[in-house]
Write an enzyme that holds these catalytic residues in place. Sequence first.
Site, PDB file in Angstrom:
ATOM      1  N   PHE A 116       0.858  -1.183   0.000  1.00 24.47           N
ATOM      2  CA  PHE A 116       0.000   0.000   0.000  1.00 24.47           C
ATOM      3  C   PHE A 116       0.895   1.235   0.000  1.00 24.47           C
ATOM      4  O   PHE A 116       1.740   1.396   0.883  1.00 24.47           O
ATOM      5  CB  PHE A 116      -0.908   0.001   1.230  1.00 24.47           C
ATOM      6  CG  PHE A 116      -2.050  -0.972   1.131  1.00 24.47           C
ATOM      7  CD1 PHE A 116      -3.349  -0.519   0.956  1.00 24.47           C
ATOM      8  CD2 PHE A 116      -1.824  -2.339   1.192  1.00 24.47           C
ATOM      9  CE1 PHE A 116      -4.407  -1.419   0.854  1.00 24.47           C
ATOM     10  CE2 PHE A 116      -2.868  -3.245   1.092  1.00 24.47           C
ATOM     11  CZ  PHE A 116      -4.162  -2.786   0.925  1.00 24.47           C
ATOM     12  N   VAL A 118       0.172   4.944   0.058  1.00 26.97           N
ATOM     13  CA  VAL A 118      -0.839   5.990   0.214  1.00 26.97           C
ATOM     14  C   VAL A 118      -0.169   7.267   0.711  1.00 26.97           C
ATOM     15  O   VAL A 118       0.679   7.228   1.609  1.00 26.97           O
ATOM     16  CB  VAL A 118      -1.937   5.543   1.194  1.00 26.97           C
ATOM     17  CG1 VAL A 118      -2.967   6.644   1.390  1.00 26.97           C
ATOM     18  CG2 VAL A 118      -2.615   4.280   0.679  1.00 26.97           C
ATOM     19  N   GLY A 119      -0.545   8.392   0.117  1.00 28.75           N
ATOM     20  CA  GLY A 119       0.022   9.669   0.541  1.00 28.75           C
ATOM     21  C   GLY A 119       1.518   9.727   0.285  1.00 28.75           C
ATOM     22  O   GLY A 119       2.008   9.386  -0.795  1.00 28.75           O
ATOM     23  N   ASP A 206       4.795  -4.370   3.878  1.00 26.83           N
ATOM     24  CA  ASP A 206       4.811  -2.907   3.914  1.00 26.83           C
ATOM     25  C   ASP A 206       5.739  -2.367   2.832  1.00 26.83           C
ATOM     26  O   ASP A 206       6.781  -2.972   2.521  1.00 26.83           O
ATOM     27  CB  ASP A 206       5.278  -2.414   5.284  1.00 26.83           C
ATOM     28  CG  ASP A 206       4.174  -2.495   6.331  1.00 26.83           C
ATOM     29  OD1 ASP A 206       3.051  -2.922   5.989  1.00 26.83           O
ATOM     30  OD2 ASP A 206       4.441  -2.145   7.495  1.00 26.83           O
ATOM     31  N   VAL A 207       5.406  -1.199   2.295  1.00 25.47           N
ATOM     32  CA  VAL A 207       6.181  -0.628   1.201  1.00 25.47           C
ATOM     33  C   VAL A 207       7.430   0.095   1.682  1.00 25.47           C
ATOM     34  O   VAL A 207       8.394   0.251   0.918  1.00 25.47           O
ATOM     35  CB  VAL A 207       5.293   0.326   0.362  1.00 25.47           C
ATOM     36  CG1 VAL A 207       5.012   1.624   1.126  1.00 25.47           C
ATOM     37  CG2 VAL A 207       5.908   0.614  -0.993  1.00 25.47           C
ATOM     38  N   GLY A 230      10.981  -6.627  17.298  1.00 23.22           N
ATOM     39  CA  GLY A 230      11.068  -5.948  18.588  1.00 23.22           C
ATOM     40  C   GLY A 230      10.719  -6.809  19.784  1.00 23.22           C
ATOM     41  O   GLY A 230      10.966  -6.406  20.927  1.00 23.22           O
ATOM     42  N   GLU A 298      -2.663  -5.039  13.245  1.00 22.63           N
ATOM     43  CA  GLU A 298      -1.654  -5.944  13.803  1.00 22.63           C
ATOM     44  C   GLU A 298      -2.181  -6.653  15.049  1.00 22.63           C
ATOM     45  O   GLU A 298      -1.839  -7.819  15.289  1.00 22.63           O
ATOM     46  CB  GLU A 298      -0.371  -5.178  14.122  1.00 22.63           C
ATOM     47  CG  GLU A 298       0.792  -6.085  14.510  1.00 22.63           C
ATOM     48  CD  GLU A 298       2.104  -5.335  14.635  1.00 22.63           C
ATOM     49  OE1 GLU A 298       2.848  -5.277  13.634  1.00 22.63           O
ATOM     50  OE2 GLU A 298       2.375  -4.794  15.720  1.00 22.63           O
TER      51      GLU A 298
END
Length: 347
Positions: A116, A118-119, A206-207, A230, A298
């Site tokens: 995705f 976006v923006g 994730d991009v 993490g 998540e």
Amino acid sequence: MRCRRLALGLGFSLLSGIALWSLWIYMETWLPFSYVPYYLPCPEIFNMKLQYKGEKPFQPVTRSPHPQPKLLEQRPTELLTLTPWLAPIVSEGTFNPELLQHIYQPLNLTIGLTVFAVGKYTRFVQHFLESAEQFFMQGYQVYYYIFTNDPAGIPRVPLGPGRLLSIIPIQRHSRWEEISTRRMETISRHIAQRAHREVDYLFCVDVDMVFRNPWGPETLGDLVAAIHPGYYAVPRQQFPYERRHISTAFVAENEGDFYYGGAVFGGRVAKVYEFTTGCHMAILADKANGIMAAWQEESHLNRRFISHKPSKVLSPEYLWDDRKPQPPSLKLIRFSTLDKATSWLRS
């Protein structure tokens, strides 16, 4: 005569009623049915049942206390290789890449990859695609799906043979939390409308990340999760699960195996459809109750992986954070986040 006609009429009505009642009983007892959410135009192969007549409702894994598996259980420099439910934990040294190539290459598989953008996240697309072209599923057919509110802002990156890219316009929402919670719905719809005809496996990532070393068929499985970088070495009481009982993403203190990252998951396209649809339904239930889970999608992803165990688990080398030093337990990093100003990107 009138009494005779009345008797015949009543008899005919009674026989008709018995016939209709018998037909209804037959349909209820012998004809199975299935249910698909009304808004998904799913083909027959995705007519996935929730409950068939004659079967008991599906019950997810019982919530019973059990010891937490520890990724560093053997030695601080060695990773666990098998989960308690016998799913392999994939890391460098646990597989033979040449053997896997010989097994999977003749199958003529197509692997899909969704991101995705976006923006302001469109700025990461070029680096992401260039690294994927270098390291992701080399020698296989790959289909990139880029969901964006700005198709014109997606750069044109040269692709290798057998590798395709599709830009899919989506609406931009004002709050980044809304974008996050809509992701599962968008992927689920896309699988139903297109991806089930185009790919065999689908990974959702994730991009704002890059591939740094080969990512190959060792990652293929029915349902695949990646351990969050993490929380791989901390007790589950410290996992950032949703702890409010009112949420469908609620996880009790004595539950959980690993904390999985929402930035990487995948599997067979049918299984990813089931998974994303289930998460979307849970998100809708929370929304109806006026609640948003602690870490949005998540949190729901982790809740679902507790009750629907992944068939393969990827070690943190497949989902690393470049702000952290590489520990001795990870021999290499395959996929990692980029350092970025998150507040600026989400503004």
